[in-house]
Design an enzyme around this catalytic site. Structure first.
Site, mmCIF file in Angstrom:
data_model
loop_
_atom_site.group_PDB
_atom_site.id
_atom_site.type_symbol
_atom_site.label_atom_id
_atom_site.label_comp_id
_atom_site.label_asym_id
_atom_site.label_seq_id
_atom_site.Cartn_x
_atom_site.Cartn_y
_atom_site.Cartn_z
ATOM 1 N N SER A 182 44.864 38.505 44.957
ATOM 2 C CA SER A 182 43.673 38.578 44.147
ATOM 3 C C SER A 182 43.096 37.303 43.665
ATOM 4 O O SER A 182 41.722 37.315 43.342
ATOM 5 C CB SER A 182 43.865 39.567 43.083
ATOM 6 O OG SER A 182 44.971 38.705 41.955
ATOM 7 N N HIS A 210 44.102 45.437 46.253
ATOM 8 C CA HIS A 210 42.715 45.076 46.519
ATOM 9 C C HIS A 210 42.253 45.402 47.860
ATOM 10 O O HIS A 210 41.130 44.640 48.326
ATOM 11 C CB HIS A 210 42.866 43.463 46.257
ATOM 12 C CG HIS A 210 42.694 43.097 44.863
ATOM 13 N ND1 HIS A 210 41.586 43.245 44.140
ATOM 14 C CD2 HIS A 210 43.689 42.720 43.900
ATOM 15 C CE1 HIS A 210 41.779 42.880 42.801
ATOM 16 N NE2 HIS A 210 43.076 42.578 42.755
ATOM 17 N N LYS A 241 40.505 50.364 41.599
ATOM 18 C CA LYS A 241 39.670 49.342 41.870
ATOM 19 C C LYS A 241 38.702 49.826 42.759
ATOM 20 O O LYS A 241 37.590 50.654 42.269
ATOM 21 C CB LYS A 241 40.549 48.025 42.549
ATOM 22 C CG LYS A 241 41.291 47.496 41.659
ATOM 23 C CD LYS A 241 42.018 46.332 42.034
ATOM 24 C CE LYS A 241 42.741 45.553 40.901
ATOM 25 N NZ LYS A 241 44.189 45.551 41.114
HETATM 26 C C1 PLP Z 1 45.265 45.519 40.200
HETATM 27 C C2 PLP Z 1 46.654 45.528 40.793
HETATM 28 C C3 PLP Z 1 47.701 46.169 40.353
HETATM 29 C C4 PLP Z 1 47.686 46.965 39.060
HETATM 30 O O1 PLP Z 1 46.894 48.115 39.324
HETATM 31 P P1 PLP Z 1 46.621 49.316 38.081
HETATM 32 O O2 PLP Z 1 46.452 50.637 38.639
HETATM 33 O O3 PLP Z 1 45.359 48.822 37.417
HETATM 34 O O4 PLP Z 1 47.625 49.276 37.299
HETATM 35 C C5 PLP Z 1 48.865 46.377 40.811
HETATM 36 N N1 PLP Z 1 49.137 45.610 42.093
HETATM 37 C C6 PLP Z 1 48.018 44.689 42.567
HETATM 38 C C7 PLP Z 1 48.426 43.967 43.788
HETATM 39 C C8 PLP Z 1 46.834 44.739 42.020
HETATM 40 O O5 PLP Z 1 45.888 43.893 42.235
#
Ligand code: PLP
Length: 395
Positions: A182, A210, A241
């Site tokens: 990210s 992502h 996301k």
């Molecule tokens: C954003 C993210 C998460 C967390 O996801 P949520 O559903 O917001 O808890 C977990 N792993 C990765 C790689 C992320 O980018």
């Protein structure tokens, strides 16, 4: 005890690590209204994970609204008591068909999915081998588990192989990686990881948070981008996301594995069921991600426009092709100054510095969305054209 936190807060403030929450009074979209020093400003939003622009999409809102009427507001139960509706099963099945897996289990978030995954499937006889830049939820999930822990240097396949060579006594080994990192917008080298996994008889676990909806044919994520779908054993991801951005996460994989998670995974067993409206909205979001080619195409056009524009201006840009477009500034103050210049020019983008990224690797992370217009990207580039700071070097 409170004094301790007052001191810690002051230290973090002095070191420039304190995080401030911007307060939005609008929905998440192309533009957001941000309350700032007593007034509100509408800015082009370049820092949401809303890659496909589905967070405020009429079809997603329509589906969620209808479900609110037909299935109610909340479940007030965990899944195995009276918290499983047809909508939960439909979403799990839809994710499985979308991702090309046997079965899928929903969690309240991907953070929960990752903390419920490792301790349930791996024991003291096993070993987990994790990329050092993996998401916090993977790190915490692995911490909860009794398996031997190994960390390889970010993306370093030689280091990974060395660990695979010396950990062969373990019963089951798994290589764990983010699909897309990210802070960099870079994609994991899944072909090399899967190749090593096959040679050393290890499983592959990919957290595609992502990437799902964003990369690969139909937005199926990094395994399909690299054509290694059949070599990735366990996929985790988020609905928070690109796929509508509300909340929810999942683990997807072979049937027996998902069945066992339903029996034994603690955040699944002991936490409330996902809101029905979120299931319905996410179903609509997956349909759009899979079938609406022009949404991802528009996103990709904007990504190319922004990446090439920034490169033309001489900025160092991280990653390839992905809508996470980090401007690698280096100096924390310079990155903060860049974020402020953008703000003044009507663009909302956040600067990241230590401890979120390593010292000296501060950056402004821009995130492109399909709802951005070409003129929005021009506005970003225009704002940065004359940016100068003694510690931000341009090529
Ligand atoms: C954003 C993210 C998460 C967390 O996801 P949520 O559903 O917001 O808890 C977990 N792993 C990765 C790689 C992320 O980018």
């Amino acid at each position: 005890m409170l004094n301790r936190f007052v001191v810690d807060l002051e230290t973090s403030r002095q070191q420039g690590f304190e995080k401030h929450e911007a307060i939005l009074s609008s929905a998440q979209g192309r533009e957001v209204t941000v309350l700032h020093q007593g007034s509100s400003r509408t800015l082009i939003n370049m820092c949401a994970n809303n890659y496909l622009g589905l967070a405020n999409h009429p079809e997603v809102i329509g589906a969620a609204t209808r479900a609110l009427g037909s299935h109610g507001f909340g479940m007030a139960s965990v899944r195995f008591i009276c918290g499983t509706q047809d909508l939960h099963k439909r979403l799990e099945n839809r994710l499985s068909t979308y991702l090309g897996t046997d079965d899928t289990i929903l969690y309240s978030s991907c953070f929960d999915a990752n903390t419920g995954l490792f301790e349930t499937l791996f024991g003291a006889e096993d070993a987990l081998i994790s990329d050092e830049l993996n998401h916090a939820s993977i790190i915490d999930g692995i911490r909860l588990c009794k398996a031997a822990r190994h960390r390889y240097r970010h993306g370093d396949m030689e280091n990974l192989e060395a660990i695979l060579r010396t950990s062969q006594a373990a019963r089951t080994r798994a290589i764990v990686t983010d699909g897309v990192f990210s802070m960099d917008g870079s994609v994991a080298n899944l072909p090399a990881i899967c190749d090593l996994a096959r040679r050393y008889k290890a499983l592959v676990v990919v957290d595609d948070s992502h990437a799902v909806g964003v990369v690969g044919p139909g937005g199926r994520g990094t395994p399909s981008l690299h054509g290694v779908e059949d070599q990735v054993d366990i996929l985790t991801g988020t609905l928070g996301k690109a796929l509508g951005g509300a909340s929810g996460g999942y683990v997807s994989g072979r049937k027996a594995l998902i069945d066992w998670l339903r029996q034994a995974s603690r955040p699944y067993l002991f936490s409330n069921s996902l809101m029905p409206a979120i299931c319905a909205g996410s179903l609509a979001a997956i349909d759009l991600a899979e079938n609406s080619l022009e949404i991802r195409e528009t996103m990709n056009h904007r990504v190319v426009q922004l990446r090439s524009g920034l490169q033309r201006l001489g900025f160092r840009v991280g990653g390839v092709d992905h809508p996470i477009v980090p401007i690698l500034v280096g100096d924390a103050e310079a990155a903060q100054a860049m974020s402020e210049v953008l703000f003044e020019s009507g663009v909302f983008a956040v600067a990241f510095s230590y401890p979120v990224v390593p010292k000296g690797a501060a950056r402004v992370r821009l995130q492109v969305s399909a709802v951005h217009r070409p003129e929005d990207i021009l506005q970003v580039l225009g704002a940065l054209e004359s940016f100068s700071h003694p510690r931000c070097h341009r090529l």
